[in-house]
Design a protein around this motif. Sequence first.
Motif, mmCIF file in Angstrom:
data_model
loop_
_atom_site.group_PDB
_atom_site.id
_atom_site.type_symbol
_atom_site.label_atom_id
_atom_site.label_comp_id
_atom_site.label_asym_id
_atom_site.label_seq_id
_atom_site.Cartn_x
_atom_site.Cartn_y
_atom_site.Cartn_z
ATOM 1 N N SER A 316 0.812 -1.214 0.000
ATOM 2 C CA SER A 316 0.000 0.000 0.000
ATOM 3 C C SER A 316 0.850 1.270 0.000
ATOM 4 C CB SER A 316 -0.948 0.012 1.199
ATOM 5 O OG SER A 316 -0.220 -0.051 2.419
ATOM 6 N N ARG A 317 1.988 1.250 0.697
ATOM 7 C CA ARG A 317 2.834 2.445 0.720
ATOM 8 C C ARG A 317 3.478 2.698 -0.642
ATOM 9 N NH1 ARG A 317 6.562 1.931 5.987
ATOM 10 N NH2 ARG A 317 6.322 -0.274 5.514
ATOM 11 N N ALA A 318 4.021 1.642 -1.237
ATOM 12 C CA ALA A 318 4.623 1.806 -2.558
ATOM 13 C C ALA A 318 3.579 2.273 -3.570
ATOM 14 C CB ALA A 318 5.244 0.487 -3.003
ATOM 15 N N GLN A 319 2.376 1.728 -3.465
ATOM 16 C CA GLN A 319 1.294 2.130 -4.355
ATOM 17 C C GLN A 319 0.937 3.601 -4.156
ATOM 18 O OE1 GLN A 319 -2.133 -0.403 -4.124
ATOM 19 N NE2 GLN A 319 -3.388 0.888 -5.441
ATOM 20 N N GLN A 320 0.920 4.053 -2.911
ATOM 21 C CA GLN A 320 0.607 5.445 -2.623
ATOM 22 C C GLN A 320 1.676 6.376 -3.178
ATOM 23 O OE1 GLN A 320 -2.079 7.012 -1.492
ATOM 24 N NE2 GLN A 320 -0.939 8.909 -1.871
ATOM 25 N N LEU A 399 12.660 7.742 -1.772
ATOM 26 C CA LEU A 399 13.912 8.024 -1.069
ATOM 27 C C LEU A 399 13.676 8.950 0.113
ATOM 28 C CD1 LEU A 399 16.419 8.547 -4.025
ATOM 29 C CD2 LEU A 399 16.522 6.749 -2.291
ATOM 30 N N GLN A 400 12.774 9.927 -0.082
ATOM 31 C CA GLN A 400 12.532 10.893 0.986
ATOM 32 C C GLN A 400 11.549 10.367 2.034
ATOM 33 O OE1 GLN A 400 9.655 13.193 1.672
ATOM 34 N NE2 GLN A 400 10.896 13.768 3.447
ATOM 35 N N LYS A 401 10.414 9.864 1.580
ATOM 36 C CA LYS A 401 9.378 9.436 2.520
ATOM 37 C C LYS A 401 9.640 8.041 3.068
ATOM 38 C CE LYS A 401 5.559 12.282 0.894
ATOM 39 N NZ LYS A 401 4.127 12.300 0.533
ATOM 40 N N GLY A 402 10.176 7.182 2.235
ATOM 41 C CA GLY A 402 10.377 5.803 2.664
ATOM 42 C C GLY A 402 11.434 5.654 3.727
#
Length: 409
Positions: A316-320, A399-402
């Motif tokens: 879900s995070r990668a999709q977002q 890179l920034q949020k992950g």
Amino acid sequence: MDTKQQLIENVHIDKSLQLVRPAIFDIFDHLHQNPEVSWKEYKTTSYIRNILQQQQDSQAAGASDDAGIRIHTFDDITGVVAEQGEGPFTVAVRADIDALWQDVRGDGTFQANHSCGHDAHMSMVLGTFLVLRQLAFHPPAGTKIKWIFQPAEETGQGALAMIKKGVIDDVDVLFGVHLRPAEEVPDGQAAPAIQHGSALFIKGRIRGNDTHGARPHLGNNAIEVAASIVHQLKNIYLNPMIPYSVKMTQLSAGGESRNIIPGNATFSLDLRAQTNAIMDQLTQQVEKVIRHCASLHNVDIELEFGERMPAAEIDSRAQQWMAEAISTVLGADQLTPTIITPGGEDFHSYTLQKPELKATMLGLGCDLKPGLHHPHMRFEREAIITGTRILTEALLIALQKGKGGFETR
């Protein structure tokens, strides 16, 4: 202004993309005109490596970029991996590099042919590399980018080979891309995920005895056995709410003599299921049918299972993050829902083997017609630039949020 917005403004992505635009189209033209089939992508591997090496050499010749590009190839398989940066958090983007083997001219002559869009996928992923190099971009401290150029997607074995090489051992987030047919995603739109189904290919061999055409009772008719298999496969019933199918796609029996009933035959089965659980059930039922038909016709039937392409497991995070990238590039009104397709894709082997991997695949609209795997498939080339821009944005967002999210795991 948040950190990500500052990053985007500082690097001027759009301007850099326009500067490398001619190079991206040159790359596509070369790859399209020089297709190679699975496990034989030798020139493709060399070509990709040379492009990466040229950037590495230009850096060493005096560029201020000291982040370093490391390029890896393999002694026993095709494919290339490049990486930049250092640290425990890695974002990767993957392209498949093989072509199909097709009768393009319709005269019975087969040749390698990029009718699944892998030439475009390579161009987009190389495009992200060129854009970031044009920007002299450094991954933030503690982070790394990987570019994965994977062989043999069409066999369902390429991703597994990369996994065995340890390519994704240090990867936290993985992005992929696939061109979509016009009826699935309109040109100028894109989806943040593709819900591919599971695919499994089975080869079978019927072993019986040949007999004279006038004495059918003295042998086995492998053609009738195959017909029985086809009929019985249609009697498999699973959950009707979840799509699935099984088809016989190849059958070979008999020789030149028309008065011999063939006791032996070979065949192939194509299994599809929208979830991994349904594929498990479907496989069990197919094996049951084969055992029944072997017993009914008093023959031996051997099965050889090919590599299985798993159904998608989308994070879900990668999709977002991909959705955010699409909205930034195309606008929120051009963001389409997740695509559900019965087609298979070995990209999802990465998440099956590494469940904690955060992965999704960009579904890119490009007016693709008549369809994927059609020998004369065509699409709007401008979509290559759009896809490059979206993937670049997704890499920067991850890179920034992950990194922040993963530091608190």
